[in-house]
Design a protein around this motif. Sequence first.
Motif, short mmCIF file in Angstrom:
data_model
loop_
_atom_site.label_atom_id
_atom_site.label_comp_id
_atom_site.label_asym_id
_atom_site.label_seq_id
_atom_site.Cartn_x
_atom_site.Cartn_y
_atom_site.Cartn_z
N GLU A 94 50.05 16.30 33.56
CA GLU A 94 48.66 16.38 33.98
C GLU A 94 48.35 15.29 35.02
N MET A 95 48.98 14.11 34.83
CA MET A 95 48.77 13.02 35.79
C MET A 95 49.54 13.26 37.08
N GLY A 96 50.62 14.06 36.97
CA GLY A 96 51.50 14.29 38.11
C GLY A 96 52.84 13.62 37.85
N LEU A 97 53.89 14.43 37.67
CA LEU A 97 55.20 13.85 37.36
C LEU A 97 55.66 12.93 38.48
N TRP A 98 55.24 13.20 39.70
CA TRP A 98 55.64 12.35 40.82
C TRP A 98 55.11 10.93 40.64
N ARG A 99 53.96 10.78 39.96
CA ARG A 99 53.45 9.44 39.70
C ARG A 99 54.40 8.66 38.80
N GLN A 100 55.00 9.37 37.85
CA GLN A 100 55.94 8.71 36.95
C GLN A 100 57.16 8.21 37.71
N GLN A 101 57.59 8.97 38.72
CA GLN A 101 58.71 8.51 39.54
C GLN A 101 58.36 7.22 40.27
N ASP A 102 57.12 7.13 40.74
CA ASP A 102 56.67 5.90 41.40
C ASP A 102 56.66 4.73 40.42
N GLU A 103 56.24 4.99 39.19
CA GLU A 103 56.19 3.93 38.18
C GLU A 103 57.59 3.47 37.80
N LEU A 104 58.52 4.42 37.70
CA LEU A 104 59.91 4.06 37.40
C LEU A 104 60.49 3.20 38.51
#
Length: 284
Positions: A94-104
Amino acid sequence: MPQPDERPQSGTELADALKQLRKAANLSGERLAARCAMSQSKISRIERGRILPTVVDVERLLKALEVPDEIERELVALARRANVQHTSWRTAAEMGLWRQQDELKALAQSSTIVRQFLPAIPSGLLQTEEYARQVLEPTVPGDVSWNAQRAVRARMESQEVLGDTSRRFIFLMPEHAIRWNRVDREVMAAQCAHMANMSERPNLDIAVIPQSAKVRAAPLNVFVIYDERLVSAELFSGKVVLRDPRDIAYHLNLFEFFYSHALTGDNATAFLRSVSDDFMRERG
């Protein structure tokens, strides 16, 4: 994924409780700092919610405050809950999986050593674009959906962190993780060849546990250790972040145990090339 100092609700309760206990004991931050051999600035940041205290930090503070055993047990339990946080894949989507890549990527950039234990498939930091494109497509009924194209692009961009030779990355996989037929044979062959090439970089250590090795433990789930600050563990339902030093120490022991059974260096590189050759022969 939460950042290292991001605080869940239980952390807010913990900070407030510690502040009230200090005031009830009629102690200044300076006096409490002297009692527990901790800097006054750290105590201030804990009480203001700027940092999340570890379980060890809380134990030291409570001992210095001489609180009753019942209160100590309650707050130590609260500290343990605060140092564990679960984020579901649905929330991430819901937040956007791409955001998780940025956080990683940000987590890796703030770490000196990143250790990844990968019993399922190769790390996103090691994936070719085509491999990433195929594995990021939802396939199981009930899987959450996300913008796969944007997630792939973010995953490729996150790999820039590998170019920083001041940081060390250790990727540890059992053989079945690199042989798992998740995508087309040609893509699998290219993925294994890519990892073999990456393993020759000076700051990358790609280790493979061969099927022939006798390992008296089961590789239950993916986990990543960032220095000795936190552990991120992947489940089918989402990710769990652990900050308790005891949890981190345990996962470091797990990693070293599995690593001791692995092929490393030139042996791992040669093994990855041989698996790539196997997939190329299977194309027909």
